[in-house]
Design an enzyme around this catalytic site. Structure first.
Site, short mmCIF file in Angstrom:
data_model
loop_
_atom_site.label_atom_id
_atom_site.label_comp_id
_atom_site.label_asym_id
_atom_site.label_seq_id
_atom_site.Cartn_x
_atom_site.Cartn_y
_atom_site.Cartn_z
N HIS A 1 -1.08 -2.69 6.09
CA HIS A 1 0.11 -1.81 6.15
C HIS A 1 1.36 -2.32 6.93
O HIS A 1 2.28 -1.61 7.29
CB HIS A 1 -0.26 -0.37 6.48
CG HIS A 1 -1.06 0.40 5.73
ND1 HIS A 1 -1.39 1.82 5.49
CD2 HIS A 1 -2.23 -0.20 4.70
CE1 HIS A 1 -2.15 2.06 4.87
NE2 HIS A 1 -2.84 1.05 4.28
N HIS B 1 -3.66 -3.96 2.75
CA HIS B 1 -4.49 -3.58 3.49
C HIS B 1 -4.16 -3.09 4.90
O HIS B 1 -4.16 -2.38 5.53
CB HIS B 1 -5.82 -4.21 3.46
CG HIS B 1 -7.03 -3.76 4.49
ND1 HIS B 1 -7.45 -2.48 4.06
CD2 HIS B 1 -7.33 -4.18 5.70
CE1 HIS B 1 -8.52 -2.19 4.92
NE2 HIS B 1 -8.48 -3.06 6.01
N GLU C 1 -4.60 2.45 -3.28
CA GLU C 1 -5.86 2.92 -2.81
C GLU C 1 -5.50 4.13 -1.66
O GLU C 1 -6.54 4.70 -1.35
CB GLU C 1 -6.70 1.82 -2.08
CG GLU C 1 -6.15 1.09 -0.76
CD GLU C 1 -7.15 0.75 0.37
OE1 GLU C 1 -8.18 0.73 -0.16
OE2 GLU C 1 -6.64 0.53 1.32
N ASN C 2 -4.41 4.15 -1.36
CA ASN C 2 -4.00 5.06 -0.36
C ASN C 2 -3.01 6.30 -0.90
O ASN C 2 -2.51 7.09 -0.13
CB ASN C 2 -3.38 4.56 1.09
CG ASN C 2 -4.58 3.64 1.64
OD1 ASN C 2 -3.86 2.39 1.83
ND2 ASN C 2 -5.76 4.18 2.09
N HIS D 1 -6.74 -7.90 -0.76
CA HIS D 1 -6.97 -6.75 0.21
C HIS D 1 -7.97 -7.24 1.34
O HIS D 1 -8.99 -6.78 1.43
CB HIS D 1 -7.26 -5.57 -0.45
CG HIS D 1 -7.31 -4.13 0.11
ND1 HIS D 1 -5.88 -3.61 0.00
CD2 HIS D 1 -7.96 -3.57 0.74
CE1 HIS D 1 -5.86 -2.46 0.67
NE2 HIS D 1 -7.10 -2.29 1.23
N ASN E 1 -10.33 -1.18 -0.47
CA ASN E 1 -11.64 -0.76 -0.14
C ASN E 1 -11.87 0.86 -0.36
O ASN E 1 -13.24 1.52 -0.49
CB ASN E 1 -11.93 -0.84 1.47
CG ASN E 1 -10.89 -0.62 2.19
OD1 ASN E 1 -9.84 -1.24 2.11
ND2 ASN E 1 -11.11 0.22 3.15
N HIS E 2 -10.74 1.64 -0.60
CA HIS E 2 -10.83 2.92 -0.96
C HIS E 2 -10.91 3.37 -2.28
O HIS E 2 -10.49 4.52 -2.62
CB HIS E 2 -9.67 3.64 0.00
CG HIS E 2 -9.79 3.67 1.54
ND1 HIS E 2 -10.79 4.18 2.31
CD2 HIS E 2 -9.12 3.18 2.53
CE1 HIS E 2 -10.87 4.04 3.62
NE2 HIS E 2 -9.54 3.53 3.62
N ASP F 1 0.69 -1.13 0.13
CA ASP F 1 0.01 -0.03 -0.03
C ASP F 1 0.86 1.28 0.01
O ASP F 1 1.63 1.39 1.16
CB ASP F 1 -0.95 -0.07 1.36
CG ASP F 1 -1.71 -1.21 1.36
OD1 ASP F 1 -2.94 -1.07 1.53
OD2 ASP F 1 -1.34 -2.23 1.69
#
Length: 267
Positions: free
Chosen positions: A181, A179, A39-40, A154, A67-68, A8
């Site tokens: 991290h 996910h 996603e982040n 994830h 999810n983001h 991530d």
């Protein structure tokens, strides 16, 4: 086929971590494809056009999500852009933008790479469809396309992650977790030839709580009151990635976890 996969990528320091390590790692490992979970990537909580283009210019070729992925004001346009190899989890609602699988092709690859993205059901805010049923359907469709198939898994719970690894052992070249991290020390090749790791870990600020401000995180947990989840934008950077080598039969030959800490750097 050799793959370099970043975990991530969190915010400004995450993007810097990729850009500062990728030139040397490409020279050292000569990967056939470079992948990153993004996603982040924008402000630590969503995707963004400028941030994706920044990583693409640095040499990242495939972008996976979580999810983001559908958050951010430009998410719909990015996920629909056919010039970018980008996924969001396949078991999200079909009404959402984007797709859960991409076929990556390059002139110097004898076979394409099938990239699948799944999101877990345990400890998630949304009620996602079954990732197991979703991956079964994808493999039914693409089973004969290429021997090279990978999954960005994830998910939150290590038990759920491990189950997916064993479920796909022999069907997929690699299952790599994202996910949480936090890197896990379980990189291995399963009995039927699938490379597996529960979580690669993040690329982002080392002096943080999975990327965000430490004092405010302590307030949230200790005092149980809301506090902003501000992404840390200075200090040391930790870079977590995996290098996966896949044989011509689609079975993994090797998986190595890569970790680097940058203290003195310029961005």
């Amino acid at each position: 086929m050799k793959l370099l996969i970043y975990g991530d990528v969190v915010g400004k320091l995450g993007r810097a971590g990729v850009k500062l390590t990728l030139p040397d790692w490409k020279k050292e490992f000569v990967p056939d494809a470079v992948i990153a979970n993004v996603e982040n990537v924008a402000h630590g909580k969503c995707i963004g056009v400028a941030q994706i283009m920044e990583l693409k210019s640095a040499g990242v070729e495939i972008f996976t999500g979580g999810n983001h992925s559908v958050e951010g004001k430009n998410a719909t346009s990015i996920l629909a852009d056919e010039t970018i190899f980008i996924t969001r989890p396949a078991n999200m609602s079909p009404s959402l933008p984007g797709k859960g699988v991409v076929v990556f092709k390059k002139n110097d690859l004898s076979n394409p790479l099938l990239v699948i993205n799944l999101v877990g059901q345990v400890n998630m805010r949304q009620n996602y469809d079954s990732p197991f049923h979703a991956v079964d359907k994808i493999l039914e469709t693409y089973s004969e396309l290429t021997p090279y198939k990978i999954v960005d898994w994830h998910a939150d719970a290590t038990s759920e992650k491990s189950i997916m690894g064993w479920y796909l052992d022999g069907k997929i070249s690699a299952v790599f977790g994202t996910h949480t991290h936090v890197p896990t020390a379980d990189a291995k090749i399963l009995p039927q030839g699938t490379a597996y790791i529960s979580d690669i870990g993040m690329v982002g600020p080392m002096d943080s709580i999975i990327g965000v401000d430490v004092p405010k995180s302590i307030i949230r947990f200790k005092d149980q009151v809301p506090a902003p989840m501000d992404v840390v934008e200075n200090g040391p950077i930790e870079i977590n990635a995996v290098l996966i080598d896949i044989g011509t039969d689609g079975k993994a030959v090797d998986i190595k976890h890569l970790r680097k800490i940058l203290i003195n750097y310029t961005i």
